[in-house]
Design a protein around this motif. Structure first.
Motif, PDB file in Angstrom:
ATOM      1  N   ASP A 128      96.996 103.280  52.742  1.00 26.83           N
ATOM      2  CA  ASP A 128      97.273 104.599  52.176  1.00 26.83           C
ATOM      3  C   ASP A 128      97.487 104.519  50.671  1.00 26.83           C
ATOM      4  N   GLN A 131      94.076 103.856  48.877  1.00 22.23           N
ATOM      5  CA  GLN A 131      93.199 105.026  48.922  1.00 22.23           C
ATOM      6  C   GLN A 131      93.647 106.080  47.925  1.00 22.23           C
ATOM      7  N   LYS A 132      94.944 106.362  47.886  1.00 22.12           N
ATOM      8  CA  LYS A 132      95.453 107.360  46.955  1.00 22.12           C
ATOM      9  C   LYS A 132      95.243 106.932  45.511  1.00 22.12           C
ATOM     10  N   THR A 265     104.018 107.912  49.067  1.00 24.41           N
ATOM     11  CA  THR A 265     103.601 107.346  50.343  1.00 24.41           C
ATOM     12  C   THR A 265     104.843 107.091  51.183  1.00 24.41           C
TER      13      THR A 265
END
Length: 313
Positions: A128, A131-132, A265
């Motif tokens: 995560d 990807q961000k 996150t």
């Protein structure tokens, strides 16, 4: 669209852990934490990996990490050492360790020519975060807008001792207002506290902290070079002084040079700050493999180097 660069800080002395944790095995086929970070980065869209290392680690990193990566990924190595002249500092300073994470980022300058992400070699961040950050670096990053991934401090602690974290103050638009390095954060009963001036100060579990997961443009090198000589001058008699990465964004925000988006996150960080952390990291990776987040073997099988010849130092 240009693929961003991943800069991995792997020059640490591993003093608390007691060995070269950058090349310790945690996965079922000898995978290291750094392997999972690179795997996540590649599938998120990063195209080049730069390892910042001590020069004596070069063959270790090449044989145990770099050589396993797909040929489609560009790999480079940058050395963090004691040569201050290349950063405009004439003073000779006797130290046993380099000058910290900010100095490590400066050491990668000549391998970086586009937006890039900085991470630690021994921290497991999860897909995560990559990807961000990849989305941010390819769509939004410029010299006025950079970023960090903000983890919740309650998801970043070790059960076996204190940790260091950059504690963030974030405004209502998810922009960084300040970041302060706290070097003694730990659990006390049901609370999270950090030690300062013989006092214990509470931190809410959801407080956003930096895990050295930063998104920069090459502008950061200009800022670091402007601040580092003065830092050395003020701290040349302190062998433990460190030029931390968070000092750079903190300065840029307060001077109005750039904004930093805090990409939230809720992922649970894990890492090997202490030897006792190793078993928990192995179990966590095993659960992620069982849940289908990673293949059992990350990389195609190649000739395996006997790591024992490297780890006895």
């Amino acid at each position: 669209m240009q693929k961003p660069i991943l800069v991995i800080l792997a020059a640490g002395m591993a003093s608390r852990y007691g060995s070269a944790k950058q090349v310790e095995s945690f996965g079922p086929f000898g995978e290291k934490i750094i392997d999972y970070s690179i795997y996540d980065a590649i599938r998120a869209g990063f195209g080049k990996v730069v390892f910042v290392i001590r020069e004596e680690f070069l063959e270790i990193m090449k044989s145990n990490v770099g050589a396993k990566l797909p040929e489609s990924v560009e790999v480079a190595y940058a050395y963090q050492n004691f040569d201050l002249k290349k950063f405009g500092v004439d003073r000779i300073v006797e130290r046993q360790k380099p000058w910290g994470t900010g100095h490590a980022v400066m050491s990668a300058e000549y391998e970086v020519d586009k937006p890039f992400c900085v991470i630690n070699a021994d921290d497991f961040y999860g897909y995560d975060a990559f990807q961000k950050m990849a989305n941010f670096l390819t769509q939004r990053a410029d010299d006025k807008e950079m970023a960090l991934v903000g983890f919740e401090v309650g998801n970043t602690l070790s059960d076996f001792g204190y940790v260091s974290r950059g504690v963030c103050e974030v405004n209502t638009t998810n922009h960084l207002q300040s970041v302060t390095e706290r070097t003694n954060i730990y659990r006390k009963n049901q609370d999270i506290v950090y030690a300062q001036d013989e006092a214990e100060i509470a931190l809410p579990s959801e407080t956003r902290v930096s895990m050295n997961f930063w998104g920069f443009t090459p502008k950061i090198f200009e800022i670091a070079r402007s601040l580092f000589p003065d830092f050395v001058e003020k701290n040349h008699e302190n062998p433990k002084a460190e030029f931390f990465i968070p000092d750079l964004p903190d300065y840029m925000v307060k001077q109005g040079i750039a904004n930093f988006s805090v990409l939230p996150t809720d992922a649970k960080w894990f890492g090997v700050t202490y030897k006792e952390d190793k078993e928990e990291v192995q179990q966590s990776i095993h659960r992620l493999i069982e849940d289908g987040h990673y293949p059992e073997r990350l990389w195609p099988e190649k000739k395996v180097v006997d790591e024992s010849i490297y780890l006895d130092f």
